[in-house]
Design a protein around this motif. Sequence first.
Motif, PDB file in Angstrom:
ATOM      1  N   UNK A 156      36.980  31.673  36.007  1.00 38.09           N
ATOM      2  CA  UNK A 156      38.392  31.405  35.738  1.00 38.09           C
ATOM      3  C   UNK A 156      38.756  31.723  34.295  1.00 38.09           C
ATOM      4  N   UNK A 157      37.995  31.203  33.332  1.00 35.76           N
ATOM      5  CA  UNK A 157      38.314  31.421  31.922  1.00 35.76           C
ATOM      6  C   UNK A 157      38.155  32.890  31.544  1.00 35.76           C
ATOM      7  N   UNK A 158      37.102  33.522  32.025  1.00 39.19           N
ATOM      8  CA  UNK A 158      36.884  34.927  31.711  1.00 39.19           C
ATOM      9  C   UNK A 158      38.037  35.786  32.222  1.00 39.19           C
ATOM     10  N   UNK A 159      38.475  35.535  33.452  1.00 38.36           N
ATOM     11  CA  UNK A 159      39.587  36.303  34.015  1.00 38.36           C
ATOM     12  C   UNK A 159      40.875  36.051  33.246  1.00 38.36           C
ATOM     13  N   UNK A 160      41.155  34.801  32.946  1.00 34.49           N
ATOM     14  CA  UNK A 160      42.356  34.491  32.166  1.00 34.49           C
ATOM     15  C   UNK A 160      42.338  35.169  30.809  1.00 34.49           C
ATOM     16  N   UNK A 161      41.178  35.189  30.167  1.00 38.94           N
ATOM     17  CA  UNK A 161      41.106  35.803  28.846  1.00 38.94           C
ATOM     18  C   UNK A 161      41.399  37.295  28.894  1.00 38.94           C
ATOM     19  N   UNK A 162      40.882  37.991  29.884  1.00 37.84           N
ATOM     20  CA  UNK A 162      41.170  39.413  29.955  1.00 37.84           C
ATOM     21  C   UNK A 162      42.649  39.650  30.245  1.00 37.84           C
ATOM     22  N   UNK A 163      43.237  38.837  31.111  1.00 45.40           N
ATOM     23  CA  UNK A 163      44.672  38.974  31.387  1.00 45.40           C
ATOM     24  C   UNK A 163      45.486  38.735  30.113  1.00 45.40           C
ATOM     25  N   UNK A 164      45.102  37.725  29.347  1.00 46.15           N
ATOM     26  CA  UNK A 164      45.841  37.402  28.131  1.00 46.15           C
ATOM     27  C   UNK A 164      45.709  38.519  27.095  1.00 46.15           C
ATOM     28  N   UNK A 165      44.491  39.029  26.908  1.00 42.01           N
ATOM     29  CA  UNK A 165      44.276  40.112  25.947  1.00 42.01           C
ATOM     30  C   UNK A 165      45.071  41.349  26.359  1.00 42.01           C
ATOM     31  N   UNK A 166      45.043  41.686  27.645  1.00 39.01           N
ATOM     32  CA  UNK A 166      45.741  42.874  28.128  1.00 39.01           C
ATOM     33  C   UNK A 166      47.251  42.758  27.965  1.00 39.01           C
ATOM     34  N   UNK A 167      47.758  41.533  27.849  1.00 38.96           N
ATOM     35  CA  UNK A 167      49.203  41.336  27.671  1.00 38.96           C
ATOM     36  C   UNK A 167      49.656  41.584  26.237  1.00 38.96           C
ATOM     37  N   UNK A 168      48.721  41.538  25.269  1.00 40.04           N
ATOM     38  CA  UNK A 168      49.120  41.682  23.872  1.00 40.04           C
ATOM     39  C   UNK A 168      48.539  42.920  23.196  1.00 40.04           C
ATOM     40  N   UNK A 169      47.493  43.520  23.794  1.00 45.58           N
ATOM     41  CA  UNK A 169      46.876  44.700  23.181  1.00 45.58           C
ATOM     42  C   UNK A 169      46.544  45.736  24.263  1.00 45.58           C
TER      43      UNK A 169
END
Length: 326
Positions: free
Chosen positions: A130-143
């Motif tokens: 869950x955390x790993x997936x959320x982190x990639x989604x969050x990073x992809x939203x800003x960079x």
Amino acid sequence: MTLLLDDAVVRQVFSWSGATSALREAYAAESESARFPPRSMARGEQAWLRTLSGAPGDSGLMGLKTIAVALSSRRVSYLISLFDQSSAELVALLDGHSITGYRTAATSALAADMLAKLGALSVAVIGSGFEAQNHLRAIAAVRTVDAVRVFSPRPQSRARFISELSDLGLAISAEDSAEAAVREATLVICAARSRDESPTLLGEWLAPGSSVVSIGSTLPEQREVDPETMRRADLIVADELREVLDETGDALAARRDGIDLDSKTVSLSDLVSGRAPGRQDDQQVLLYKSVGGAIQDLAVAAMCVARAREAGLGATLPVKITPVAK
């Protein structure tokens, strides 16, 4: 009237870019430690109650997150209460389950955006949950992300990670070891602790100029990155400065190895506000360590409330809790 948001509505109105922007504003405004006191814990024989509270410096909504745990039934409830700082009115009550996961990743994305080298990122992810997936989604939203390599111990988990993130349209490949995933990465996301609490990231793997996000060592007995990672870090950014330095297993292990952490660790608030510099050159290794805090919960919850009101979503409390004149 007080707005009520259940988890389904929270998920519906949540926005990664909106959360990151709200967190940027919150951390830029926060400077006084009294605004966000240490978390408190009440313990029973088979239950505990944890509370994180805060009064943001941007004069937005103050509030608290309460985490109730029933050990006998293995159940957890999260409740976020938001109050108006000028009137003391109860503005909203939210199910905090998803917010707790979202705010960690969104804060990591804010830190990574400020610390990682300019340009498209090559991302290594250690962990596939869950955390790993959320982190990639969050990073992809800003960079911009041009490549992703993921490692977790089970091949089935790596395959599921790739499948569940297919909507991002990123080139994601699975690796058979953490080292293989990390070697060429410009950004490393650590989002899985080992079962025996040995570090999952070794500093010798890191390429010059890489940035690391570490979220999995929040207690003295927990480990995620080794002392060499913290030795190689030219700058360490902590969301909660004293908790990261004094209460995380990674920092305690580094201190035992004689590493001076205090001289190179700054708060995320100081980084975002410009009181502390970030990356100085493309060869520096930078580390963001997170334990989580009320400022994150409140910023993301307030953003969700605003978006829910705009969309006409949520329910209202059938009775009014009226502030009392004192």
